[in-house]
Design a protein around this motif. Structure first.
Motif, short mmCIF file in Angstrom:
data_model
loop_
_atom_site.label_atom_id
_atom_site.label_comp_id
_atom_site.label_asym_id
_atom_site.label_seq_id
_atom_site.Cartn_x
_atom_site.Cartn_y
_atom_site.Cartn_z
N ARG A 97 -4.73 3.00 6.51
CA ARG A 97 -4.93 3.98 5.44
C ARG A 97 -3.62 4.75 5.30
O ARG A 97 -3.02 5.13 6.31
CB ARG A 97 -6.08 4.92 5.81
N PHE A 98 -3.16 4.93 4.07
CA PHE A 98 -1.90 5.62 3.81
C PHE A 98 -2.16 6.77 2.84
O PHE A 98 -2.87 6.59 1.85
CB PHE A 98 -0.87 4.67 3.20
N TRP A 99 -1.57 7.95 3.13
CA TRP A 99 -1.74 9.06 2.17
C TRP A 99 -0.53 9.99 2.22
O TRP A 99 0.28 9.92 3.15
CB TRP A 99 -3.03 9.83 2.47
N ALA B 182 0.80 -1.23 0.00
CA ALA B 182 0.00 0.00 0.00
C ALA B 182 0.84 1.29 0.00
O ALA B 182 0.66 2.13 -0.89
CB ALA B 182 -0.98 -0.02 1.17
N PRO B 183 1.76 1.48 0.96
CA PRO B 183 2.51 2.74 0.95
C PRO B 183 3.41 2.87 -0.27
O PRO B 183 3.67 3.99 -0.73
CB PRO B 183 3.34 2.67 2.24
N ASP B 184 3.87 1.75 -0.82
CA ASP B 184 4.73 1.80 -2.01
C ASP B 184 3.96 2.21 -3.26
O ASP B 184 4.56 2.59 -4.27
CB ASP B 184 5.38 0.44 -2.24
N LEU B 185 2.63 2.10 -3.21
CA LEU B 185 1.83 2.49 -4.37
C LEU B 185 1.65 4.00 -4.46
O LEU B 185 1.32 4.53 -5.52
CB LEU B 185 0.45 1.82 -4.31
N LEU B 186 1.86 4.70 -3.35
CA LEU B 186 1.70 6.16 -3.35
C LEU B 186 2.72 6.78 -4.31
O LEU B 186 3.90 6.46 -4.26
CB LEU B 186 1.88 6.72 -1.94
N GLU C 93 -3.66 8.35 -2.11
CA GLU C 93 -4.31 7.79 -0.93
C GLU C 93 -4.77 6.36 -1.21
O GLU C 93 -5.42 6.11 -2.22
CB GLU C 93 -5.53 8.65 -0.54
N VAL C 94 -4.39 5.44 -0.32
CA VAL C 94 -4.75 4.03 -0.49
C VAL C 94 -5.08 3.42 0.88
O VAL C 94 -4.78 4.01 1.93
CB VAL C 94 -3.60 3.21 -1.13
N GLU C 95 -5.70 2.24 0.85
CA GLU C 95 -5.96 1.50 2.09
C GLU C 95 -5.63 0.03 1.88
O GLU C 95 -5.95 -0.53 0.83
CB GLU C 95 -7.43 1.63 2.51
N ALA C 96 -5.01 -0.59 2.89
CA ALA C 96 -4.68 -2.01 2.81
C ALA C 96 -5.78 -2.85 3.46
O ALA C 96 -6.30 -2.48 4.51
CB ALA C 96 -3.34 -2.27 3.51
N LEU D 63 1.61 9.64 5.71
CA LEU D 63 0.89 9.54 6.98
C LEU D 63 -0.01 8.30 6.97
O LEU D 63 -0.38 7.81 5.91
CB LEU D 63 0.04 10.80 7.21
N THR D 64 -0.34 7.83 8.16
CA THR D 64 -1.23 6.68 8.27
C THR D 64 -2.34 6.97 9.26
O THR D 64 -2.20 7.83 10.14
CB THR D 64 -0.47 5.41 8.74
N GLY D 65 -3.44 6.25 9.13
CA GLY D 65 -4.56 6.43 10.05
C GLY D 65 -5.58 5.35 9.81
O GLY D 65 -5.37 4.47 8.96
N PRO D 66 -6.68 5.38 10.56
CA PRO D 66 -7.72 4.37 10.40
C PRO D 66 -8.39 4.46 9.03
O PRO D 66 -8.45 5.54 8.44
CB PRO D 66 -8.70 4.66 11.53
N ARG D 67 -8.92 3.34 8.56
CA ARG D 67 -9.55 3.30 7.25
C ARG D 67 -10.92 3.99 7.28
O ARG D 67 -11.58 4.03 8.31
CB ARG D 67 -9.68 1.85 6.79
#
Length: 215
Positions: A190-192, A16-20, A39-42, A174-178
């Motif tokens: 969640r990664f953005w 996920a973070p590598d897709l940003l 912005e993506v979510e795993a 940054l990361t946080g809840p989906r």
DNA sequence: GAACGGATTTTCT
DNA sequence: GAAAATCCGTTCC
């Protein structure tokens, strides 16, 4: 250059973070539209209560149980599509994990994307064209016809290219809840990209009011 | 910018 | 039958 299948042959939390910063392209008869993912979510497989694969394989989620690098497209809320890229699971033996593509910046075919998103006379700001998973699908004309499509083939209509820097070094991740999930709401998958205007606004999951039944 | 309600149908319990 | 990995317009701050 195109992301190789090996890129997706890892747990979705790593992918996920590598897709940003990577670029998703969809080429149709109308033309090409591309978005730089911001912005993506795993979603893990059987071990993740928020995943569609949690309760096992069904007709809808079958693609998630297949090989990595394919698109999992589902229909939800009676009117929207969302697109994922299939990865491997949290163990080598359990598959069915994926990364939900939530938002991005249009980097090609903006006029076509705007025409697809056009509803009425209102003009849509550029930053809002793919700001949200359903909006992203609408801008790229992604629907269930692309469910199961292989995104690792150069000649395919849907594909993912690596960005100039993947992930970008100058921007913090940054990361946080989906967004919108009620189960496992505390897991920060969640990664953005920090400060990017195309990242969607966070909304916690809220139970919908039941429709009032007439007596 | 936040908070709310309505739209609309597939999918699974 | 209920919930759903959402979006949009309106109404307030």
């Amino acid at each position: 250059m195109l992301l190789p299948r090996d890129f997706f042959a890892r747990p979705s939390v790593e992918v996920a973070p590598d897709l940003l910063g990577c670029v998703l392209e969809h080429e149709t008869a109308e033309g090409l539209v591309a978005v730089r993912l911001t912005e993506v979510e795993a979603y893990a497989g059987a071990s993740d209560p928020a995943s569609h694969a949690w309760r096992g394989r069904t007709a809808r989620n079958a693609v998630m149980f297949g090989p990595p690098g394919h698109a999992y497209v589902y229909f939800t809320y009676g009117m929207h599509f969302c697109v994922n890229l299939v990865c491997l699971g949290d163990t080598e033996s359990v598959s069915a994990s994926a990364v939900l593509l939530r938002a991005g910046e249009i980097v090609a075919g903006e006029d076509l994307a705007r025409a697809r998103r056009m509803r009425g006379p209102a003009v849509i700001p550029s930053r809002d064209l793919a700001r949200g998973p359903a909006r992203l699908c609408q801008a790229l004309a992604i629907d269930r016809a692309l469910d199961g499509a292989d995104a690792c083939v150069p000649s395919a209509p849907l594909r993912v290219r690596s960005g100039a820097e993947t992930p970008p070094r100058s921007v913090k991740i940054l990361t946080g809840p989906r967004v919108g999930v009620s189960r496992a709401a505390d897991i920060p998958w969640r990664f953005w990209l920090d400060g990017d205007p195309t990242v969607s606004v966070y909304r916690p999951a809220v139970p919908r009011k039941r429709k009032l039944v007439t007596p």
